[in-house]
Design an enzyme around this catalytic site. Structure first.
Site, short mmCIF file in Angstrom:
data_model
loop_
_atom_site.label_atom_id
_atom_site.label_comp_id
_atom_site.label_asym_id
_atom_site.label_seq_id
_atom_site.Cartn_x
_atom_site.Cartn_y
_atom_site.Cartn_z
N HIS A 198 -5.64 -22.44 -11.89
CA HIS A 198 -6.80 -22.74 -11.04
C HIS A 198 -6.55 -23.91 -10.09
O HIS A 198 -6.94 -23.88 -8.93
CB HIS A 198 -8.02 -23.05 -11.90
CG HIS A 198 -8.51 -21.87 -12.67
ND1 HIS A 198 -8.57 -20.62 -12.12
CD2 HIS A 198 -8.98 -21.75 -13.92
CE1 HIS A 198 -9.04 -19.78 -13.02
NE2 HIS A 198 -9.31 -20.44 -14.12
N ARG A 305 -7.13 -3.59 -6.60
CA ARG A 305 -6.89 -3.63 -8.05
C ARG A 305 -8.24 -3.75 -8.77
O ARG A 305 -8.70 -4.86 -9.04
CB ARG A 305 -6.01 -4.81 -8.41
CG ARG A 305 -4.57 -4.72 -7.95
CD ARG A 305 -3.81 -5.97 -8.41
NE ARG A 305 -2.38 -5.82 -8.36
CZ ARG A 305 -1.59 -6.40 -7.46
NH1 ARG A 305 -2.10 -7.15 -6.51
NH2 ARG A 305 -0.28 -6.24 -7.52
N ARG A 341 -7.50 1.79 -6.53
CA ARG A 341 -6.68 2.17 -7.68
C ARG A 341 -7.55 2.15 -8.94
O ARG A 341 -8.29 1.20 -9.16
CB ARG A 341 -5.52 1.18 -7.83
CG ARG A 341 -4.62 1.57 -9.00
CD ARG A 341 -3.42 0.67 -9.11
NE ARG A 341 -3.75 -0.63 -9.66
CZ ARG A 341 -2.86 -1.59 -9.86
NH1 ARG A 341 -1.60 -1.39 -9.52
NH2 ARG A 341 -3.20 -2.74 -10.37
N GLU A 442 5.74 3.81 -10.18
CA GLU A 442 6.15 2.52 -10.75
C GLU A 442 6.81 2.67 -12.12
O GLU A 442 7.12 1.70 -12.78
CB GLU A 442 4.95 1.56 -10.82
CG GLU A 442 3.71 2.10 -11.48
CD GLU A 442 2.52 1.14 -11.41
OE1 GLU A 442 2.71 -0.04 -11.09
OE2 GLU A 442 1.40 1.59 -11.70
N ASN A 465 6.67 -4.08 -8.44
CA ASN A 465 6.62 -5.07 -9.52
C ASN A 465 6.97 -4.42 -10.86
O ASN A 465 7.79 -4.92 -11.62
CB ASN A 465 5.22 -5.68 -9.63
CG ASN A 465 4.77 -6.31 -8.34
OD1 ASN A 465 5.58 -6.56 -7.47
ND2 ASN A 465 3.47 -6.54 -8.20
N ASP A 466 6.30 -3.30 -11.13
CA ASP A 466 6.57 -2.61 -12.38
C ASP A 466 7.84 -1.79 -12.31
O ASP A 466 8.62 -1.77 -13.26
CB ASP A 466 5.39 -1.70 -12.74
CG ASP A 466 4.30 -2.49 -13.43
OD1 ASP A 466 4.62 -3.29 -14.33
OD2 ASP A 466 3.12 -2.34 -13.06
N ARG A 476 8.58 -8.57 -16.54
CA ARG A 476 8.27 -9.31 -15.31
C ARG A 476 7.58 -10.65 -15.55
O ARG A 476 7.44 -11.44 -14.62
CB ARG A 476 7.45 -8.42 -14.36
CG ARG A 476 6.04 -8.15 -14.78
CD ARG A 476 5.41 -7.04 -13.93
NE ARG A 476 4.26 -7.48 -13.20
CZ ARG A 476 3.37 -6.68 -12.63
NH1 ARG A 476 3.51 -5.38 -12.71
NH2 ARG A 476 2.35 -7.14 -11.98
N CYS A 513 3.42 -1.38 -2.38
CA CYS A 513 2.34 -2.35 -2.56
C CYS A 513 2.70 -3.43 -3.58
O CYS A 513 1.88 -4.25 -3.93
CB CYS A 513 1.04 -1.65 -2.94
SG CYS A 513 1.14 -0.80 -4.52
#
Ligand code: PEP
Ligand code: MG
Length: 587
Positions: A198, A305, A341, A442, A465-466, A476, A513
């Site tokens: 944060h 997302r 998604r 992915e 990413n995946d 990851r 993406c």
């Protein structure tokens, strides 16, 4: 003694918020509130519970005040942090257990609250998940506040910096960063922290540099020491020499002028020098991020997302609540498209407090995640699908499934959509009958069967990413092997090429993406491999747009073809970096 007489030392951490600062250090050490322990006489026990209630009310008022201030100064997005804090104060388990502990032991309420809250903090801190570990910080922060109020102590904050200072802390809680004296903080530097903590989000929105993950820096510096904070390369340079200062002065001037140049092309179309227009879209997690996407002139939302709607809430949001969130995004972006998604919960994103839905797993990333979860919990899945379908009537929506592993799974998911459509038709509820359905690629099995999947859907979006983590077997979120997570590994490039070729053979478009799409160094490689559009965090749009306008597609294709013949991930990366530097002068 003037610390500048000491030798220069460079400490490396994680670059969390861009920018360069130079000044004197203020070491902020949070000390935990000391809690006295004593027995409460039986006739005073009712008063003790009332004292607890009052402290909770005061704490709520303090947090609401900070929330309002942050909302005014930084906007609703940053202020949302404090909703999590307010939720802690309503946590029935925490409050109820404290009162039960008090009733059974008769010890003062501070002692009981301290014991129970510490147990929760500990439990959260041990969870092997970054998001939930950060909730431990929220809980600790609120618990300290409640204890201070019970003990009648003054607020502990960073609001009284006497002069402009670089704040160096072990950790900075959200309420510390909110009360931080903005005019006096030159930079935020922390021993702990990740790019998603944060305090870092607040630093970024305040546009002050931040470097985190410096381990024991607080033990190596003193108040008044001089330092440079380099939020680009993640460095803290203690006692910088005159020549370092001179170098940094120059770097700072150049970075500022480069950032100004990036913003000059913000409104310009992303067209290569040889005339090809590239579609650049934004990834969002919350409805209020649409404004940011629009301010960077995104060509639509390439990835919404939706699981964050669930993660930011302590419950499963009902269909109507979801409908309103999706409708807001779709309506605001219209006529541009929004790729919604479906839920990607599980993995690193389980629902907090819902162990019944997400039992503990040894390999959560390879476990009960995303579409696997939805196909087993069709009540939750159908609520979401109906909400998305209904929202599709208000603009241009596309539906996308995460973590599809093969054709049967895709067919099962589409069948559930068809069921929902039939239900809505029966009820006479409007939705976009022509809404396209796409799939994320992915999982390696989906990549290998891309030819089959492409016959069953309208578009692909590659989740690098995946895909990279599964292809290279590199978790990851595991720091120890982070250096092995190589987007330029030949296996990744060959897989990307195969997906793109199969999609194009079936005449469907392909987007990327994952994070790779937002790093300009990879832009020509992805476009050269034939990717049709790139979707990224809104803040990255200007640098990718700038680079697209500085290169030709012909060169990008040559680069991709050359990269496909190479074997070393590092050499391929170096080649891409060279391509970038030859065209974009960041100095
Ligand atoms: C991806 O895997 O690349 C992706 C975009 O999805 P997420 O990061 O949400 O898993
Ligand atoms: Mg993914």
């Amino acid at each position: 003694m003037d610390s500048r007489a000491n030798p220069e030392v460079t400490v490396t951490g994680i670059a969390a918020s861009h920018g360069i600062a130079y000044g004197q250090i203020f070491v902020y050490l949070q000390s935990d509130v000391e809690v006295p322990a004593y027995q409460v006489e039986p006739e005073k026990r009712i008063d003790e519970v009332a004292r607890f209630d009052r402290a909770l009310v005061v704490t709520r008022q303090q947090i609401s005040k900070i929330k309002n201030e942050v909302e005014k100064n930084l906007g609703p997005e940053e202020a949302a942090i404090f909703d999590a804090h307010l939720m802690v104060l309503e946590d029935e388990a925490l409050i109820g257990e404290t009162i039960r502990e008090f009733e059974s032991t008769g010890r003062n309420i501070e002692t009981c609250f301290h014991k129970i809250s510490s147990r929760y903090v500990q439990a959260f801190a041990e969870i092997d998940d970054e998001y939930l570990r950060e909730r431990a910080g929220d809980l600790r922060d609120v618990a300290q506040r409640v204890l201070q109020n019970l003990l009648g102590q003054a607020e502990n904050s960073l609001s009284r910096l006497a002069e402009k200072r670089i704040v160096v802390a072990t950790d900075i809680t959200p309420s510390d960063s909110a009360t931080l004296d903005r005019s006096a903080a030159l930079a935020l530097v922390m021993d702990a922290g990740s790019k998603t903590s944060h305090a870092v989000i607040v630093a970024r929105s305040m546009k002050i540099p931040s470097v985190v993950g410096l381990r024991n820096l607080t033990t190596r510096v003193n108040d008044g020491d001089w330092a440079i904070v380099d939020g680009y390369d993640g460095l803290v340079i203690l006692n910088p020499t005159e020549s370092t200062l001179f170098r940094y002065g120059k770097i700072q001037e150049r970075k500022k002028s480069f950032e100004a140049r990036l913003m000059e092309v913000n409104r310009q179309p992303a067209v290569t020098l040889d005339g090809l227009t590239v579609t650049l879209q934004a990834n969002i997690e919350r409805a209020d991020e649409v404004a940011k996407a629009k301010s960077f002139f995104a060509d639509g939302i390439g990835l919404y997302r939706t699981e964050f709607l669930f993660l930011n809430s302590s419950r499963v949001p009902p269909e109507q609540e979801q409908f309103l969130a999706y409708k807001a995004v779709i309506e605001e972006m219209a006529p541009k498209a929004v790729v919604v998604r479906t839920l990607d919960l599980g993995g690193d994103k389980p629902l907090a407090g819902k162990a019944d839905l997400f039992p503990k797993e040894n390999n959560p990333f390879m476990g009960f995640r995303a579409i696997r979860f939805c196909l087993e919990h069709q009540d939750i899945f159908k609520d979401q699908l109906r909400a998305i379908l209904r929202a599709s009537a208000f603009g241009k929506a596309r539906l996308m499934f995460p973590m599809i592993s093969g054709t049967e799974e895709l067919a099962r998911a589409v069948a559930v959509v068809d069921e929902c459509k039939a239900e809505l038709r029966g009820l006479g509820v409007a939705f976009d009958e022509s809404m396209e359905i796409g799939t994320m690629i992915e999982i390696p099995s989906a990549a290998v069967t891309a030819d089959l999947l492409a016959k069953q859907c309208a578009f692909f979006s590659i989740g690098t990413n995946d895909l990279i983590q599964y292809l290279l077997a590199i978790d990851r979120v595991n720091d120890r092997i982070a250096h092995l997570y190589e987007p330029t590994h030949p296996a990744v490039l060959r897989t990307l090429k195969q997906i793109v070729d199969e999609a194009h053979r079936q005449k469907i478009p392909v987007s990327v993406c994952g994070e790779m799409a937002g790093d300009p160094v990879y832009t020509p490689l992805l476009l050269g491999l034939g990717v049709d559009s790139l979707s990224m965090s809104p803040a990255w749009l200007p640098s990718v747009r700038y680079f697209v306008r500085a290169m030709t597609m012909a060169d990008a294709r040559k680069l991709a073809a050359e990269a496909l013949t190479m074997s070393s991930p590092k050499e391929i990366y170096a080649r891409c970096d060279e391509f970038y530097r030859a065209r974009v002068k960041t100095d």
